[in-house]
Design an enzyme around this catalytic site. Structure first.
Site, PDB file in Angstrom:
ATOM      1  N   GLU A 173     -13.951 -27.440  27.919  1.00 23.07           N
ATOM      2  CA  GLU A 173     -13.653 -27.194  29.325  1.00 23.07           C
ATOM      3  C   GLU A 173     -14.459 -28.111  30.241  1.00 23.07           C
ATOM      4  O   GLU A 173     -13.964 -28.610  31.255  1.00 23.07           O
ATOM      5  CB  GLU A 173     -13.950 -25.731  29.681  1.00 23.07           C
ATOM      6  CG  GLU A 173     -12.983 -24.738  29.087  1.00 23.07           C
ATOM      7  CD  GLU A 173     -11.612 -24.810  29.715  1.00 23.07           C
ATOM      8  OE1 GLU A 173     -11.333 -24.054  30.653  1.00 23.07           O
ATOM      9  OE2 GLU A 173     -10.790 -25.643  29.250  1.00 23.07           O
ATOM     10  N   THR A 227      -6.312 -28.988  37.550  1.00 27.46           N
ATOM     11  CA  THR A 227      -7.488 -28.194  37.909  1.00 27.46           C
ATOM     12  C   THR A 227      -8.478 -28.997  38.733  1.00 27.46           C
ATOM     13  O   THR A 227      -9.047 -28.481  39.712  1.00 27.46           O
ATOM     14  CB  THR A 227      -8.162 -27.672  36.632  1.00 27.46           C
ATOM     15  OG1 THR A 227      -7.218 -26.873  35.910  1.00 27.46           O
ATOM     16  CG2 THR A 227      -9.375 -26.813  36.968  1.00 27.46           C
TER      17      THR A 227
END
Length: 360
Positions: A173, A227
């Site tokens: 991530e 994102t």
């Protein structure tokens, strides 16, 4: 492509006293010897997630049943010992994903698990089945990482804890979207998860009552919301009134989850005054979609993760389908975007092994 990650250590890693030091945290291996592979092949599934849940930016999330990614890992004698290669990627967005394990979410997480375990005598081949679209707001990168981490850990006897598996996924991530566990936490653990602290990592499972019905209405428009772009839209500073408001709503949301109070959960879900107001205008029609969901009877509605998926909550599947229809129509009318709706329940299991083979 196969990548060796034991010798020499990559830049930023040091090996001293049987420890592997990684930026942000340190993992110390307690295994005296390298674990043997107990399976020749493992297939694991990890569910999609809804992160933030309105006011819980970067510290609240939950897993969604029936959607996710699948990773298969096998011992491959053609891969050099201590190395991993990605042999195949099928499903969504195959042309956008790298087979270089250093630039693929599943590959990064698999490598981290192998490091933690100290595996260096066998080589592994990994294949990824993308059930989730990229940039949908449903934790696509987290699901790939979680499935890979669980598969490799299963192959070597499940030596790692839940927290260690989440840390392995956080490396993934961190590279693709930022150091946050509100997707990988629930994808690994299932259910609702609160990230209490990041350094050191502390995860809290929030038990939603098993006798309560909870349905997510997930409406995804044909629009990609990366994102990194959506995080760039967030304010650098917030005022004290908004801070107090969001804290109170996040507290109410946690209490509602534990009590199984869906009406209060939906109200808190809809009440973010910090993140959603900045992101909603970037998703065509989102504000109208939220109004349509609540007008149609949803207890609450917000952006799932960074978007563009809108998520509403309800306690009845039939009502969920009707709500989804109104939300799809709002995306078409007010955002000029085609959209699809899915009605899903809470995934209470998290990432899990779905097949093993002992043939080496």
């Amino acid at each position: 492509m196969a990548t060796c990650f034991f010798c020499p250590p990559p830049i930023g890693f040091k090996t001293n006293n049987n420890a592997i030091s990684i930026p942000r945290f340190t993992i110390r291996c307690n295994l005296k010897t390298e674990p043997d592979a107990v399976c020749g092949a493992v297939k694991a599934f990890a569910p999609a997630t809804v992160a933030n849940l309105g006011p819980g930016f970067d510290f609240l999330g939950c897993a969604v049943d029936g959607l996710g990614d699948t990773v298969s890992v096998r011992v491959d004698p053609q891969v050099h010992p201590g190395e991993i290669c990605i042999s195949e990627i099928i499903g969504n967005a195959t042309n956008k994903l790298s087979k270089n394990p250093l630039w693929n979410c599943a590959g990064i997480a698999a490598i981290e698990v192998m490091k933690m375990l100290g595996v260096r005598s066998v080589g592994l081949s990994l294949s990824l089945e993308k059930g989730l679209p990229l940039g949908s707001g449903l934790g696509s990168s987290a699901a790939s990482a979680a499935a890979a981490a669980v598969a490799v850990n299963e192959m070597f006897g499940k030596k790692l804890s839940v927290e260690e598996l989440v840390l392995a996924c956080l490396k993934s991530e961190e590279k693709v979207s930022g150091y946050h566990a509100d997707n990988v936490g629930p994808s690994i653990m299932g259910g609702f998860v609160l990230i209490r602290n990041y350094e050191p990592l502390e995860l809290m499972e929030l038990k939603f009552p098993s006798d309560k019905e909870l349905y997510f209405v997930l409406v995804t428009p044909e629009f990609e919301a990366p994102t990194k772009k959506m995080r760039a839209a967030l304010p650098a500073e917030i005022g004290m009134p908004h801070h107090v408001w969001n804290c109170s709503q996040a507290g109410a949301l946690v209490a509602s989850v534990l009590q199984g109070d869906l009406v209060s959960l939906g109200k808190a879900l809809s009440s973010d005054k910090i993140v959603e107001p900045r992101r909603a205008p970037l998703i065509p029609g989102m504000e109208a979609v939220k109004r349509a969901a609540i007008h149609a009877g949803a207890f609450g509605c917000t952006i799932s993760g960074a978007g563009p998926t809108a998520v509403a909550v309800i306690d009845n599947e039939h009502a969920g389908h009707a709500i989804g229809k109104h939300m799809v129509e709002a995306f078409i009318q007010h955002g000029n975007l085609n959209a699809s709706a899915q009605i899903k329940q809470l995934d209470r299991l998290g990432a899990r092994c779905i097949h093993t083979s002992h043939d080496m």
